[in-house]
Design a protein around this motif. Sequence first.
Motif, PDB file in Angstrom:
ATOM      1  N   UNK A 140       0.978  -1.035  -0.042  1.00 44.71           N
ATOM      2  CA  UNK A 140      -0.048  -0.105   0.121  1.00 44.71           C
ATOM      3  C   UNK A 140       1.020   1.253   0.036  1.00 44.71           C
ATOM      4  N   UNK A 141       0.463   2.483  -0.659  1.00 43.16           N
ATOM      5  CA  UNK A 141       1.061   3.556  -0.487  1.00 43.16           C
ATOM      6  C   UNK A 141       1.200   4.196   0.832  1.00 43.16           C
ATOM      7  N   UNK A 142       2.287   4.870   1.236  1.00 44.92           N
ATOM      8  CA  UNK A 142       2.314   5.556   2.326  1.00 44.92           C
ATOM      9  C   UNK A 142       1.123   6.687   2.782  1.00 44.92           C
ATOM     10  N   UNK A 143       0.471   6.749   3.764  1.00 44.14           N
ATOM     11  CA  UNK A 143      -0.757   7.572   3.794  1.00 44.14           C
ATOM     12  C   UNK A 143      -2.093   6.835   3.799  1.00 44.14           C
ATOM     13  N   UNK A 144      -2.042   5.783   3.208  1.00 40.82           N
ATOM     14  CA  UNK A 144      -3.165   4.970   3.308  1.00 40.82           C
ATOM     15  C   UNK A 144      -3.684   4.536   4.723  1.00 40.82           C
ATOM     16  N   UNK A 145      -4.852   4.527   4.992  1.00 37.37           N
ATOM     17  CA  UNK A 145      -5.575   3.945   5.999  1.00 37.37           C
ATOM     18  C   UNK A 145      -5.758   2.442   5.780  1.00 37.37           C
ATOM     19  N   UNK A 146      -5.122   1.593   6.797  1.00 37.39           N
ATOM     20  CA  UNK A 146      -5.453   0.251   6.467  1.00 37.39           C
ATOM     21  C   UNK A 146      -5.676  -0.461   7.799  1.00 37.39           C
ATOM     22  N   UNK A 147      -5.715  -1.593   8.114  1.00 37.17           N
ATOM     23  CA  UNK A 147      -5.793  -2.372   9.162  1.00 37.17           C
ATOM     24  C   UNK A 147      -5.092  -3.407   9.658  1.00 37.17           C
ATOM     25  N   UNK A 148      -4.902  -3.317  10.841  1.00 35.55           N
ATOM     26  CA  UNK A 148      -3.840  -4.523  11.552  1.00 35.55           C
ATOM     27  C   UNK A 148      -4.909  -5.705  12.158  1.00 35.55           C
ATOM     28  N   UNK A 149      -4.579  -6.810  11.583  1.00 33.07           N
ATOM     29  CA  UNK A 149      -5.674  -8.037  11.994  1.00 33.07           C
ATOM     30  C   UNK A 149      -4.671  -8.945  12.695  1.00 33.07           C
ATOM     31  N   UNK A 150      -5.158  -9.412  13.867  1.00 37.93           N
ATOM     32  CA  UNK A 150      -4.564 -10.563  14.450  1.00 37.93           C
ATOM     33  C   UNK A 150      -5.799 -11.658  14.576  1.00 37.93           C
ATOM     34  N   UNK A 151      -5.384 -13.009  14.094  1.00 42.38           N
ATOM     35  CA  UNK A 151      -6.470 -13.923  14.357  1.00 42.38           C
ATOM     36  C   UNK A 151      -5.722 -14.666  15.439  1.00 42.38           C
ATOM     37  N   UNK A 152      -6.621 -15.238  16.453  1.00 43.43           N
ATOM     38  CA  UNK A 152      -6.233 -15.753  17.636  1.00 43.43           C
ATOM     39  C   UNK A 152      -6.798 -17.104  18.042  1.00 43.43           C
ATOM     40  N   UNK A 153      -6.464 -17.524  18.983  1.00 41.40           N
ATOM     41  CA  UNK A 153      -6.995 -18.908  19.675  1.00 41.40           C
ATOM     42  C   UNK A 153      -6.904 -18.775  20.995  1.00 41.40           C
ATOM     43  N   UNK A 154      -8.114 -18.664  21.604  1.00 34.43           N
ATOM     44  CA  UNK A 154      -8.317 -18.713  23.242  1.00 34.43           C
ATOM     45  C   UNK A 154      -7.655 -17.477  23.927  1.00 34.43           C
ATOM     46  N   UNK A 155      -8.118 -16.480  23.034  1.00 28.34           N
ATOM     47  CA  UNK A 155      -7.620 -15.212  23.723  1.00 28.34           C
ATOM     48  C   UNK A 155      -8.933 -14.126  23.543  1.00 28.34           C
ATOM     49  N   UNK A 156     -10.047 -14.651  23.592  1.00 29.51           N
ATOM     50  CA  UNK A 156     -11.236 -13.880  23.677  1.00 29.51           C
ATOM     51  C   UNK A 156     -11.413 -13.061  24.888  1.00 29.51           C
ATOM     52  N   UNK A 157     -11.629 -11.691  24.447  1.00 30.03           N
ATOM     53  CA  UNK A 157     -11.814 -10.573  25.538  1.00 30.03           C
ATOM     54  C   UNK A 157     -10.354 -10.329  25.987  1.00 30.03           C
ATOM     55  N   UNK A 158      -9.083 -10.778  25.513  1.00 29.61           N
ATOM     56  CA  UNK A 158      -7.915 -10.332  25.862  1.00 29.61           C
ATOM     57  C   UNK A 158      -7.415  -9.203  25.031  1.00 29.61           C
ATOM     58  N   UNK A 159      -6.188  -8.827  25.414  1.00 27.99           N
ATOM     59  CA  UNK A 159      -5.424  -7.861  24.801  1.00 27.99           C
ATOM     60  C   UNK A 159      -4.288  -8.393  24.095  1.00 27.99           C
TER      61      UNK A 159
END
Length: 678
Positions: A140-159
């Motif tokens: 992506x070009x610098x300046x774009x708004x994008x998303x960081x995604x984390x797919x997890x296991x057994x971390x519901x409601x955690x940070x």
Amino acid sequence: MSRERELVMEIQVAGRTFYEEEETLTIIGDEAEILEAYFAEKTVKEESLKDGTYQYTFDKLTSTDSKTKRSNVAKAIHKSINDEISSQHKEVKLADITKVINEKETGKKWPLQSHAKDSTLTFDQYKKETKTYYKKITSAPMGYQVYLITETKNLKDKKVKLKIHEKESDLKLLKTKDDILPVLVFAKKEDTTTETEVSDWIEIDVKEESGNKEDGNLFLYKEENENKIEVGIKKIQLRPKEDKIKTEGEDAHKSFEGWQEALYIREDETQEGKKAIKEAEDSKAVRDAEKDTIQKFDKDAKNKTYPAGDIDAPKTAIAGKAIEYILDIDIDDKNYRHKDKATEEDKNNIRWSFYVQGESKTDKKSTYITSKSKPGFYTYAKTEVVDGKNKLTIVFDEALKGKKVQIEPFRGSPDLSINPKFVRTTTVQKAPEPKISKRETTSLWLTSQYENKEKDFKSYFKLETPGLLFPFRSIPLNHPDGFKNNSYKVWNYRLHETKAPTFGYKRNPGMRIHAARDLYYEVKEPIYAIFDGVVKRKKDFYLDTWVIEIEHDFEYKKGHKLTVRYGEVNKSNILVNVGDKVKRGQPIAEIGLLYNSKKKTYIVQPSPDKRGMLHIEMYTGEESGPLTDPNVKYSDMLYAKSTNYSTGRSFKRRKDLFDPLTLLDKMYINSKKEGLMK
């Protein structure tokens, strides 16, 4: 993950049985884990999935004995059913209803001519589902708004935490592999206003969402769904908070301007450029070491032949760079008065004269090139005979920038005239600034952390230099995404040669073809530079408005700078002057009002709106000269075409004009993805 169950223990002692119910057994299950971490872009799609059937019952005798009646009945059924089921996010489709009603009766050539009361028809029913897709992206070009995604296991409601690194072998933005790239992080997943610069760990809340994976891409349902996925999502913008470099020598990662400059490679920084610089330095060293560079002249030598013919030399020269003038006096011309071939003696007795056009000459001898250098005029000169031809090599002094010089070979005495064919007029130019010949990229990767346990994700993400911006911060009134009202639809600037705002539309009087796309706005709407560049011209333009012409540092065609004409701007609010350097996204003007001062009338498009617009023209930069040229024929155009062409009709513009629509569409997307569009 752990699960606790009550454990009942049976103990036998001396024939008696005892039960212990206070103990618990902990069963260890799967451990918590961050499965994936990546960059993504978001798209929202509404999908219609088959969801059984709907049986419709007629509440009265209904005639369908004509095409018009069947069409009206289909529309009425469609409305009736969807009014009932739309709250359940369900629908039936008009096309399905129309198809059923128009089906021919068995053994007949026409559809059923009427439907009795309480008779029924069955249609496919669909459930509407809104899915939000987070598609993994690799660049992506610098300046774009994008998303960081984390797919997890057994971390519901955690940070969990993520941080962004630059690939060690690249390191264009950061100094060391341990430095962290600062980016803007939004407070909420869809927030567009409250962003904070983060140059360390980025915290992400993990939630159990209604969603799944499809073709490797994450999607979430808008409504509650039985499909569940554990995921953390954080919106970021690929840029630091500061726009500009604040201090000389500032680290690149501290400002958006610094990011850009770190990835712009100039001609002199490429391998080819460095090689050329080294060769030029070596050549200068050789010239500096030379002693006797000017041929000695024998004034008593017999004048057997004389300079004639065309001199071989360019018409322009760069100050500080060697240029060659070559003259062949062995000419074959029946009108030439010296019939004999030139001897070596003749060639060795050709001298050269040098003077600045327009400056007074005290005497002819003052123009002779007799020394290796002459301060203020040239820093190096050499005369010689090479391959039987007379040659002058000269390096013009920087003081001659912008001036024209005369170079004349002679025997007895120079003419000091520009008329002979063997005299060359040369314009001395300033050495051009090194162009940005290459826009580099750099690679980023992610590290995740949960409870101090780190995990690297080195699926490298390519960060690119930014593209062109849309010249506004709001949607045009004649764009499909933002029509002011229905009357603006026919003035859609994206259409093909339809109405005045479109490229290629015929214009009268003057048999002209429209050379721009016209973006409609209210008067005084701010206009922004689409990229870095230099203002080349500003002048009065059309119906009490002005025009600004900017040469941008963007190559639409390799090796040439894009030139943009920003037309019909408010003459009283132009914020730049000729020669100014502008930056990408800098305000340059405001929308003007088209007013015919002679007729005391306004342009009204559509009625009753008095029209303000940006008339935007684009040129590849392959040609030079004025952008408006009534002498250019339609057949001369390199790219611009129109179905409105007829004999005598033309764009009346420079040959490298092109339809800007494709670039405007890309610019519109860029501005939206950088969060700049209202």
